[in-house]
Write a protein that holds these residues in place. Structure first.
Motif, PDB file in Angstrom:
ATOM      1  N   ALA A 173      22.088  -0.676  13.060  1.00  0.00           N
ATOM      2  CA  ALA A 173      20.708  -0.283  13.351  1.00  0.00           C
ATOM      3  C   ALA A 173      20.206   0.722  12.319  1.00  0.00           C
ATOM      4  CB  ALA A 173      20.606   0.301  14.759  1.00  0.00           C
ATOM      5  N   MET A 174      21.050   1.672  11.935  1.00  0.00           N
ATOM      6  CA  MET A 174      20.664   2.661  10.928  1.00  0.00           C
ATOM      7  C   MET A 174      20.440   1.992   9.576  1.00  0.00           C
ATOM      8  SD  MET A 174      19.929   5.815  10.341  1.00  0.00           S
ATOM      9  CE  MET A 174      20.595   6.700  11.718  1.00  0.00           C
ATOM     10  N   LYS A 175      21.316   1.065   9.218  1.00  0.00           N
ATOM     11  CA  LYS A 175      21.164   0.338   7.955  1.00  0.00           C
ATOM     12  C   LYS A 175      19.862  -0.463   7.957  1.00  0.00           C
ATOM     13  CE  LYS A 175      23.054  -3.495   5.364  1.00  0.00           C
ATOM     14  NZ  LYS A 175      22.891  -4.828   5.902  1.00  0.00           N
ATOM     15  N   ASP A 176      19.589  -1.167   9.046  1.00  0.00           N
ATOM     16  CA  ASP A 176      18.354  -1.946   9.144  1.00  0.00           C
ATOM     17  C   ASP A 176      17.129  -1.042   9.022  1.00  0.00           C
ATOM     18  OD1 ASP A 176      19.896  -4.207   9.483  1.00  0.00           O
ATOM     19  OD2 ASP A 176      19.553  -4.351  11.646  1.00  0.00           O
ATOM     20  N   ARG A 177      17.194   0.128   9.638  1.00  0.00           N
ATOM     21  CA  ARG A 177      16.079   1.079   9.568  1.00  0.00           C
ATOM     22  C   ARG A 177      15.885   1.567   8.138  1.00  0.00           C
ATOM     23  NH1 ARG A 177      11.293   2.590  11.227  1.00  0.00           N
ATOM     24  NH2 ARG A 177      11.005   4.826  11.267  1.00  0.00           N
ATOM     25  N   MET A 178      16.995   1.857   7.454  1.00  0.00           N
ATOM     26  CA  MET A 178      16.913   2.314   6.073  1.00  0.00           C
ATOM     27  C   MET A 178      16.344   1.231   5.163  1.00  0.00           C
ATOM     28  SD  MET A 178      20.443   4.528   5.846  1.00  0.00           S
ATOM     29  CE  MET A 178      20.365   4.732   4.085  1.00  0.00           C
ATOM     30  N   VAL A 179      16.737  -0.007   5.380  1.00  0.00           N
ATOM     31  CA  VAL A 179      16.199  -1.123   4.592  1.00  0.00           C
ATOM     32  C   VAL A 179      14.701  -1.247   4.828  1.00  0.00           C
ATOM     33  CG1 VAL A 179      16.194  -3.645   4.376  1.00  0.00           C
ATOM     34  CG2 VAL A 179      18.360  -2.406   4.406  1.00  0.00           C
ATOM     35  N   PHE A 180      14.283  -1.170   6.079  1.00  0.00           N
ATOM     36  CA  PHE A 180      12.859  -1.258   6.415  1.00  0.00           C
ATOM     37  C   PHE A 180      12.071  -0.145   5.728  1.00  0.00           C
ATOM     38  CE2 PHE A 180       9.409   0.291   9.127  1.00  0.00           C
ATOM     39  CZ  PHE A 180       8.574  -0.812   9.105  1.00  0.00           C
ATOM     40  N   LEU A 181      12.557   1.088   5.853  1.00  0.00           N
ATOM     41  CA  LEU A 181      11.853   2.217   5.240  1.00  0.00           C
ATOM     42  C   LEU A 181      11.832   2.115   3.721  1.00  0.00           C
ATOM     43  CD1 LEU A 181      13.120   5.130   7.512  1.00  0.00           C
ATOM     44  CD2 LEU A 181      10.840   4.068   7.513  1.00  0.00           C
ATOM     45  N   SER A 182      12.919   1.646   3.134  1.00  0.00           N
ATOM     46  CA  SER A 182      12.982   1.460   1.688  1.00  0.00           C
ATOM     47  C   SER A 182      11.961   0.421   1.223  1.00  0.00           C
ATOM     48  CB  SER A 182      14.394   1.042   1.275  1.00  0.00           C
ATOM     49  OG  SER A 182      14.450   0.811  -0.111  1.00  0.00           O
ATOM     50  N   GLN A 183      11.845  -0.658   1.970  1.00  0.00           N
ATOM     51  CA  GLN A 183      10.856  -1.685   1.627  1.00  0.00           C
ATOM     52  C   GLN A 183       9.443  -1.141   1.742  1.00  0.00           C
ATOM     53  OE1 GLN A 183      12.053  -4.745   4.362  1.00  0.00           O
ATOM     54  NE2 GLN A 183      13.453  -5.694   2.895  1.00  0.00           N
ATOM     55  N   GLN A 184       9.202  -0.339   2.767  1.00  0.00           N
ATOM     56  CA  GLN A 184       7.875   0.266   2.935  1.00  0.00           C
ATOM     57  C   GLN A 184       7.554   1.187   1.763  1.00  0.00           C
ATOM     58  OE1 GLN A 184       5.596  -0.328   5.412  1.00  0.00           O
ATOM     59  NE2 GLN A 184       6.980  -1.947   6.027  1.00  0.00           N
ATOM     60  N   LEU A 185       8.521   1.995   1.359  1.00  0.00           N
ATOM     61  CA  LEU A 185       8.332   2.918   0.259  1.00  0.00           C
ATOM     62  C   LEU A 185       8.125   2.165  -1.047  1.00  0.00           C
ATOM     63  CD1 LEU A 185       8.209   5.897  -0.519  1.00  0.00           C
ATOM     64  CD2 LEU A 185      10.684   5.849  -0.824  1.00  0.00           C
ATOM     65  N   SER A 186       8.898   1.100  -1.257  1.00  0.00           N
ATOM     66  CA  SER A 186       8.740   0.292  -2.472  1.00  0.00           C
ATOM     67  C   SER A 186       7.354  -0.329  -2.540  1.00  0.00           C
ATOM     68  CB  SER A 186       9.801  -0.815  -2.518  1.00  0.00           C
ATOM     69  OG  SER A 186      11.073  -0.263  -2.684  1.00  0.00           O
ATOM     70  N   ALA A 187       6.875  -0.828  -1.422  1.00  0.00           N
ATOM     71  CA  ALA A 187       5.538  -1.426  -1.390  1.00  0.00           C
ATOM     72  C   ALA A 187       4.481  -0.370  -1.690  1.00  0.00           C
ATOM     73  CB  ALA A 187       5.277  -2.065  -0.032  1.00  0.00           C
ATOM     74  N   GLN A 188       4.666   0.814  -1.147  1.00  0.00           N
ATOM     75  CA  GLN A 188       3.711   1.894  -1.394  1.00  0.00           C
ATOM     76  C   GLN A 188       3.700   2.260  -2.876  1.00  0.00           C
ATOM     77  OE1 GLN A 188       4.408   5.384   0.977  1.00  0.00           O
ATOM     78  NE2 GLN A 188       2.972   6.628  -0.171  1.00  0.00           N
ATOM     79  N   HIS A 189       4.869   2.400  -3.477  1.00  0.00           N
ATOM     80  CA  HIS A 189       4.957   2.728  -4.902  1.00  0.00           C
ATOM     81  C   HIS A 189       4.352   1.615  -5.756  1.00  0.00           C
ATOM     82  CE1 HIS A 189       8.402   5.859  -4.433  1.00  0.00           C
ATOM     83  NE2 HIS A 189       7.247   6.317  -4.046  1.00  0.00           N
ATOM     84  N   ARG A 190       4.629   0.378  -5.382  1.00  0.00           N
ATOM     85  CA  ARG A 190       4.070  -0.749  -6.126  1.00  0.00           C
ATOM     86  C   ARG A 190       2.539  -0.702  -6.086  1.00  0.00           C
ATOM     87  NH1 ARG A 190       5.777  -4.660  -3.185  1.00  0.00           N
ATOM     88  NH2 ARG A 190       3.808  -5.002  -2.138  1.00  0.00           N
ATOM     89  N   ASN A 191       1.984  -0.467  -4.914  1.00  0.00           N
ATOM     90  CA  ASN A 191       0.531  -0.401  -4.781  1.00  0.00           C
ATOM     91  C   ASN A 191      -0.053   0.758  -5.588  1.00  0.00           C
ATOM     92  OD1 ASN A 191       0.534  -2.627  -3.110  1.00  0.00           O
ATOM     93  ND2 ASN A 191       0.558  -1.427  -1.224  1.00  0.00           N
ATOM     94  N   GLU A 192       0.621   1.903  -5.579  1.00  0.00           N
ATOM     95  CA  GLU A 192       0.149   3.041  -6.358  1.00  0.00           C
ATOM     96  C   GLU A 192       0.227   2.744  -7.847  1.00  0.00           C
ATOM     97  OE1 GLU A 192       2.487   6.319  -4.944  1.00  0.00           O
ATOM     98  OE2 GLU A 192       1.425   6.380  -3.023  1.00  0.00           O
ATOM     99  N   ASN A 193       1.293   2.093  -8.280  1.00  0.00           N
ATOM    100  CA  ASN A 193       1.421   1.737  -9.699  1.00  0.00           C
ATOM    101  C   ASN A 193       0.337   0.751 -10.114  1.00  0.00           C
ATOM    102  OD1 ASN A 193       3.626   3.383 -10.157  1.00  0.00           O
ATOM    103  ND2 ASN A 193       5.123   1.775  -9.775  1.00  0.00           N
ATOM    104  N   LEU A 194       0.054  -0.221  -9.277  1.00  0.00           N
ATOM    105  CA  LEU A 194      -1.008  -1.179  -9.585  1.00  0.00           C
ATOM    106  C   LEU A 194      -2.358  -0.483  -9.675  1.00  0.00           C
ATOM    107  CD1 LEU A 194       0.046  -4.224  -7.354  1.00  0.00           C
ATOM    108  CD2 LEU A 194       0.172  -4.056  -9.855  1.00  0.00           C
ATOM    109  N   ALA A 195      -2.594   0.460  -8.788  1.00  0.00           N
ATOM    110  CA  ALA A 195      -3.858   1.197  -8.809  1.00  0.00           C
ATOM    111  C   ALA A 195      -3.993   2.025 -10.087  1.00  0.00           C
ATOM    112  CB  ALA A 195      -3.954   2.102  -7.587  1.00  0.00           C
ATOM    113  N   MET A 196      -2.885   2.549 -10.565  1.00  0.00           N
ATOM    114  CA  MET A 196      -2.926   3.361 -11.788  1.00  0.00           C
ATOM    115  C   MET A 196      -2.983   2.513 -13.045  1.00  0.00           C
ATOM    116  SD  MET A 196      -0.487   6.631 -11.070  1.00  0.00           S
ATOM    117  CE  MET A 196       0.720   5.980  -9.934  1.00  0.00           C
ATOM    118  N   ASP A 197      -2.506   1.286 -12.984  1.00  0.00           N
ATOM    119  CA  ASP A 197      -2.535   0.416 -14.169  1.00  0.00           C
ATOM    120  C   ASP A 197      -3.943   0.254 -14.718  1.00  0.00           C
ATOM    121  OD1 ASP A 197       0.158   0.032 -14.306  1.00  0.00           O
ATOM    122  OD2 ASP A 197       0.148  -1.971 -13.410  1.00  0.00           O
ATOM    123  N   GLY A 198      -4.913   0.178 -13.848  1.00  0.00           N
ATOM    124  CA  GLY A 198      -6.287   0.004 -14.288  1.00  0.00           C
ATOM    125  C   GLY A 198      -6.847   1.217 -14.991  1.00  0.00           C
ATOM    126  N   SER A 199      -6.231   2.359 -14.828  1.00  0.00           N
ATOM    127  CA  SER A 199      -6.760   3.578 -15.428  1.00  0.00           C
ATOM    128  C   SER A 199      -5.943   4.048 -16.618  1.00  0.00           C
ATOM    129  CB  SER A 199      -6.819   4.698 -14.375  1.00  0.00           C
ATOM    130  OG  SER A 199      -5.516   5.035 -13.967  1.00  0.00           O
TER     131      SER A 199
END
Length: 78
Positions: A44-70
């Motif tokens: 359960a802890m591993k699954d939670r960590m994977v979920f949170l890691s995916q959420q963080l990766s998606a957030q970073h990806r979105n922030e990087n895409l937003a900065m690419d235009g600038s």
């Protein structure tokens, strides 16, 4: 660490099966259940960590895409 008692209700067939499997493995029923719960907690802890890691990766990806235009904002190429 002070041991604490944890009890739960289970159907008789479940309890008998658990005791039988513990005997086969030469474990007490308590040790068998303790190990099973520990493994479940770890999964359960591993699954939670994977979920949170995916959420963080998606957030970073979105922030990087937003900065690419600038990236070239304010930079004149001669």
């Amino acid at each position: 660490m002070n041991p604490t008692t944890l009890s739960f209700r289970a159907p008789a067939d479940f309890a008998e099966q658990t005791k039988a499997l513990a005997r086969v493995l030469r474990m007490s029923a308590s040790d068998y259940v303790r190990e099973a719960v520990r493994e479940k907690n770890e999964r359960a802890m591993k699954d939670r960590m994977v979920f949170l890691s995916q959420q963080l990766s998606a957030q970073h990806r979105n922030e990087n895409l937003a900065m690419d235009g600038s990236v070239k904002d304010g930079l004149d190429q001669a």
